[in-house]
Design an enzyme around this catalytic site. Structure first.
Site, PDB file in Angstrom:
ATOM      1  N   GLY A 226      30.453  51.240  75.660  1.00  0.00           N
ATOM      2  CA  GLY A 226      29.855  50.186  74.859  1.00  0.00           C
ATOM      3  C   GLY A 226      30.233  50.372  73.408  1.00  0.00           C
ATOM      4  O   GLY A 226      30.427  51.501  72.938  1.00  0.00           O
ATOM      5  N   CYS A 227      30.358  49.268  72.667  1.00  0.00           N
ATOM      6  CA  CYS A 227      30.760  49.381  71.262  1.00  0.00           C
ATOM      7  C   CYS A 227      29.702  50.094  70.423  1.00  0.00           C
ATOM      8  O   CYS A 227      30.030  50.925  69.564  1.00  0.00           O
ATOM      9  CB  CYS A 227      31.091  48.001  70.684  1.00  0.00           C
ATOM     10  SG  CYS A 227      29.808  46.753  70.893  1.00  0.00           S
ATOM     11  N   ASN A 228      28.420  49.796  70.675  1.00  0.00           N
ATOM     12  CA  ASN A 228      27.357  50.504  69.969  1.00  0.00           C
ATOM     13  C   ASN A 228      27.337  51.976  70.372  1.00  0.00           C
ATOM     14  O   ASN A 228      27.145  52.865  69.527  1.00  0.00           O
ATOM     15  CB  ASN A 228      25.995  49.880  70.296  1.00  0.00           C
ATOM     16  CG  ASN A 228      25.880  48.442  69.853  1.00  0.00           C
ATOM     17  OD1 ASN A 228      26.490  48.034  68.878  1.00  0.00           O
ATOM     18  ND2 ASN A 228      25.086  47.664  70.567  1.00  0.00           N
TER      19      ASN A 228
ATOM     20  N   THR B 164      30.094  53.941  68.572  1.00  0.00           N
ATOM     21  CA  THR B 164      29.796  54.192  67.159  1.00  0.00           C
ATOM     22  C   THR B 164      28.816  55.342  67.006  1.00  0.00           C
ATOM     23  O   THR B 164      29.026  56.267  66.205  1.00  0.00           O
ATOM     24  CB  THR B 164      29.233  52.929  66.501  1.00  0.00           C
ATOM     25  OG1 THR B 164      30.005  51.791  66.871  1.00  0.00           O
ATOM     26  CG2 THR B 164      29.247  53.061  64.981  1.00  0.00           C
TER      27      THR B 164
END
Length: 342
Positions: free
Chosen positions: A148-150, A153
């Site tokens: 997932g992009c979150n 990060t």
């Protein structure tokens, strides 16, 4: 050698981003594009910004001849992705951009995504696609599950700190701002311009965001014990970008040193000088992630900030980075585009 690439789900934002990156890749050729809802259309009509490229028309994924395809990117929604990938040929190497194979435990997938895992036998061979931490496994894999992009990060900000034992594990607070493209291209009322612009709001409060499943899995594995971060995402009126602000207990100088040492040789991860903070502007449209560390007026507390582009380093760029490893290409091939500023 030129590798022939197929993209399933090419009419979404991550599909378009894959095409944009592959367009400058020295070893990849887009050989097939699928989007069942737009089959028969030219990519120029779906994404006019790609009209300068010589691309095949969109077809249904069932109409792709996979015999001469080296690798397939699957950029479909979760649940759909499991069903499609289960029907793809066994010789085919696959990078999945959905959530369908990220969680090792099928029961955890059912808990976070609300439906039973449709391909548990494939889950056993799936490799988690956070490139910088699973390189060897990714290079040997047939199926790679993009993060997932979150989740990416937050992990870039925290993994070396957890592994290095330089922060407390019971009071990690992750505050994250994300651009609207992270919600996909489907029409949603809350994403209309009049609903979203000139404001921002928190969502998935109280530990309900699905990417917490990835944080729980990966951070607990690193620490050898349960780690549960407090995580709140906020939807921002911007197209691209994620900015994570992470509050941790620990010596700020040790935190900065640990991150700097961990990422010293990484081509896409840059730790800024102590006290500097990154901006989503500085990584927009690129595969780079910038990380900053600051102290706090409260003793033994540090603030870690991380910025990346959710469509590139958080998704499609990460997918190409993984595909490079899987196909024996230079890991940075097609990914050294400078950020677009302002």
């Amino acid at each position: 050698m030129t590798h022939r690439i197929a993209i399933i789900g090419a009419s979404g934002y991550t599909g378009a981003e894959l095409i944009r990156l592959i367009a400058t890749h020295p070893g990849f050729e887009v050989a097939a594009l699928a989007a069942n809802s737009k089959a028969g259309q030219a990519m120029a009509s779906v994404f006019p910004h790609l009209r300068h490229l010589d691309l095949p028309d969109l077809v249904t994924w069932e109409d792709i001849a996979f015999d001469d395809i080296d690798l397939c990117f699957c950029a479909l929604p979760h649940k759909t992705s499991q069903q499609v990938i289960a029907r793809l040929p066994q010789h085919l190497r696959i990078v999945d951009l959905s959530a369908d194979f990220r969680l090792e435990d099928p029961a955890a997938y059912a808990r976070w995504y609300g439906n039973d895992h449709a391909a548990p036998d494939l889950q056993d061979e799936a490799v988690y696609g956070l490139t910088e931490f699973y390189r060897a496994e990714i290079a040997a894999a047939r199926l790679v599950a993009g993060t997932g992009c979150n989740a990416a990060t937050g992990q870039f900000a925290l993994r070396p700190l957890i592994a290095g034992g330089v922060i407390g594990l019971d009071d990690i607070v992750l505050d994250l701002k994300c651009g609207v493209s992270g919600a996909g291209r489907a029409l949603k009322e809350n994403l209309l311009h009049a609903e979203l612009s000139e404001g921002t709001h928190a969502y998935a409060l109280g530990g309900t965001h699905r990417h917490l499943g990835e944080f729980d899995q990966e951070f607990s594995k690193l620490a050898g014990r349960d780690v549960r971060v407090q995580f709140t995402p906020h939807l921002m009126p911007m197209n691209r970008g994620i900015l994570a602000t992470v509050y941790v207990s620990g010596d700020p100088e040790a935190v900065h040193h640990t991150l700097s040492e961990a990422y010293a040789e990484e081509p896409f991860l840059t730790v800024l000088p102590m006290g500097e903070s990154p901006s989503t502007h500085h990584v927009r449209g690129s595969n780079f992630c910038h990380i900053g560390v600051s102290g706090d007026r409260v003793g033994n507390r540090a603030i870690v900030t991380a910025a990346l582009d959710n469509l590139t380093k958080g998704s499609s760029g990460q997918a190409v980075q993984n595909a490079n490893l899987m196909l024996g290409e230079d890991e940075t091939a097609g990914l050294m585009l400078a950020p677009c500023y302002p």
